[in-house]
Design a protein around this motif. Structure first.
Motif, mmCIF file in Angstrom:
data_model
loop_
_atom_site.group_PDB
_atom_site.id
_atom_site.type_symbol
_atom_site.label_atom_id
_atom_site.label_comp_id
_atom_site.label_asym_id
_atom_site.label_seq_id
_atom_site.Cartn_x
_atom_site.Cartn_y
_atom_site.Cartn_z
ATOM 1 N N THR A 227 0.811 -1.220 0.000
ATOM 2 C CA THR A 227 0.000 0.000 0.000
ATOM 3 C C THR A 227 0.843 1.269 0.000
ATOM 4 O OG1 THR A 227 -0.148 -0.114 2.420
ATOM 5 C CG2 THR A 227 -1.942 -1.114 1.149
ATOM 6 N N PRO B 299 -9.602 4.748 -1.196
ATOM 7 C CA PRO B 299 -9.429 4.172 0.135
ATOM 8 C C PRO B 299 -8.994 2.713 0.019
ATOM 9 C CG PRO B 299 -11.755 4.280 -0.423
ATOM 10 C CD PRO B 299 -11.021 4.904 -1.573
ATOM 11 N N ALA C 70 -8.524 0.500 2.067
ATOM 12 C CA ALA C 70 -9.187 -0.436 2.976
ATOM 13 C C ALA C 70 -10.317 -1.198 2.301
ATOM 14 C CB ALA C 70 -9.725 0.313 4.196
ATOM 15 N N LYS C 71 -10.867 -0.669 1.216
ATOM 16 C CA LYS C 71 -11.989 -1.354 0.568
ATOM 17 C C LYS C 71 -11.555 -2.648 -0.111
ATOM 18 C CE LYS C 71 -12.104 0.884 -4.012
ATOM 19 N NZ LYS C 71 -12.960 1.655 -4.933
ATOM 20 N N LYS D 47 -9.518 -4.789 1.387
ATOM 21 C CA LYS D 47 -9.121 -5.704 2.443
ATOM 22 C C LYS D 47 -10.354 -6.435 2.980
ATOM 23 C CE LYS D 47 -6.613 -5.663 6.872
ATOM 24 N NZ LYS D 47 -6.022 -4.782 7.913
ATOM 25 N N SER E 267 -3.150 -10.167 11.328
ATOM 26 C CA SER E 267 -2.677 -8.867 10.855
ATOM 27 C C SER E 267 -1.204 -8.657 11.200
ATOM 28 C CB SER E 267 -3.536 -7.754 11.460
ATOM 29 O OG SER E 267 -3.053 -6.483 11.081
ATOM 30 N N ASP F 188 -0.453 -1.247 5.427
ATOM 31 C CA ASP F 188 -1.266 -0.213 6.065
ATOM 32 C C ASP F 188 -2.374 0.190 5.090
ATOM 33 O OD1 ASP F 188 -0.039 -0.032 8.514
ATOM 34 O OD2 ASP F 188 1.390 1.496 7.901
ATOM 35 N N PHE F 189 -3.550 -0.368 5.282
ATOM 36 C CA PHE F 189 -4.652 -0.120 4.357
ATOM 37 C C PHE F 189 -5.479 1.105 4.738
ATOM 38 C CE2 PHE F 189 -3.551 -4.340 3.118
ATOM 39 C CZ PHE F 189 -3.977 -4.467 1.804
ATOM 40 N N ASN F 190 -5.150 1.727 5.857
ATOM 41 C CA ASN F 190 -5.904 2.896 6.301
ATOM 42 C C ASN F 190 -5.059 4.161 6.281
ATOM 43 O OD1 ASN F 190 -8.488 1.574 7.035
ATOM 44 N ND2 ASN F 190 -7.213 0.501 8.542
#
Length: 295
Positions: free
Chosen positions: A26, A78, A80-81, A83, A220, A255-257
């Motif tokens: 990411t 984003p 996170a979408k 994941k 994680s 780090d997806f956020n």
């Protein structure tokens, strides 16, 4: 980036090279910064190599997107979408999420382009974990394959995204390959290669000690630790002159956020490192003294 703080770059003549964007997950905005530096240094390239997160940036660039457009995509998406957390998918396919949503998103951005229709010679590298060797996708090996599928193969972060079968291969993240698998004559004419690797020093700390043995938290941490370890792989001395390390500090490959500020910081890390180190590497026509800071 503040243009007032950018260094002034002067090159004596145009020089060619083959940039290799190795891994990153990411942290892909760092590769955008590297591309900005390459353009400012007046360096051209016909071939581009992408691995894992680097394959996303490489594919978008090879498809004709400008750096400004790629930056807008990176900042506006984003991560996170993409994941997920499914034990069924993990047990059945070897990953917590299928990765299908990411592949569909990538294919939409690339408008279904195949390797044979790209503006540049794009080489995407994934790993066949069944035989422990690299698998290369480009216009010679797979001209009719959708680029989005190859990017999905290269982005198969172990345990996070499910593995994918392709012919006799079991495809996984290209960044788990040893470094020397990427250093080859990609252009076929001796054009020098320069491999850009992102290195994280992240240490994950739990805020809630009670959550330590929770499966989701443990998975994680395991994925994060594995990818951070891969990014710190030893570099052979013979490859050092053709390698540039971008230190991404506490920002992990998974780090997806990431916030917009963190993405911008990654972009700046890539730019600052590349603009200062490229003239000292394989590019003979750039005088390092001509890269003067305007801070």
């Amino acid at each position: 980036m503040n243009s007032a703080c950018m260094p002034e770059v002067k090159a004596n003549k145009k020089q060619k090279m083959v940039p290799i964007f190795a891994g990153g997950g990411t942290r892909l905005p760092a590769h955008i910064g590297i591309l900005k530096a390459i353009e400012e240094l007046n360096i051209t390239f016909d071939h581009i190599v992408g691995v894992s997160g680097g394959s996303i940036v490489g594919a978008l660039y090879a498809a004709g997107y400008t750096l400004a457009e790629i930056e807008k995509i990176a900042l506006g998406t984003p991560f996170a979408k993409f994941k997920g957390f499914s034990l069924i998918t993990l047990l059945r396919d070897g990953g917590l999420c299928s990765g299908d949503e990411f592949e569909h998103w990538m294919d939409e951005k690339l408008q279904g382009l195949t390797f044979g229709h790209l503006h540049h010679h794009l080489h995407i590298v994934a790993t066949d974990v069944a035989q422990g060797r690299p698998v290369i996708f480009n216009r010679d090996t797979s001209p009719d394959m959708k680029v989005s599928k190859a990017v999905r193969f290269s982005m198969s972060i172990p345990l996070l995204f499910s593995f994918k079968k392709f012919n006799d291969y079991v495809m996984a993240d290209g960044s788990i390959l040893s470094e020397d698998a990427l250093h080859r004559d990609w252009a076929g004419d001796g054009t020098p290669v320069l491999c850009f690797r992102l290195r994280s020093q992240a240490v994950h700390k739990l805020n809630d000690k009670k959550a330590y043995f929770a499966l989701k938290t443990y998975a994680s941490m395991l994925i994060r630790t594995f990818m951070n370890t891969v990014s710190r792989e030893y570099i052979n001395d013979k490859l050092w002159h053709n390698t540039i390390i971008v230190n991404t500090g506490s920002i992990s490959p998974v780090d997806f956020n990431l916030t917009d500020a963190e993405k911008q910081e990654l972009l700046k890390m890539g730019y600052d490192t590349a603009i200062s180190l490229i003239p000292h590497k394989v590019i003979p026509y750039i005088d390092p003294s001509a890269v003067s800071s305007m801070h």
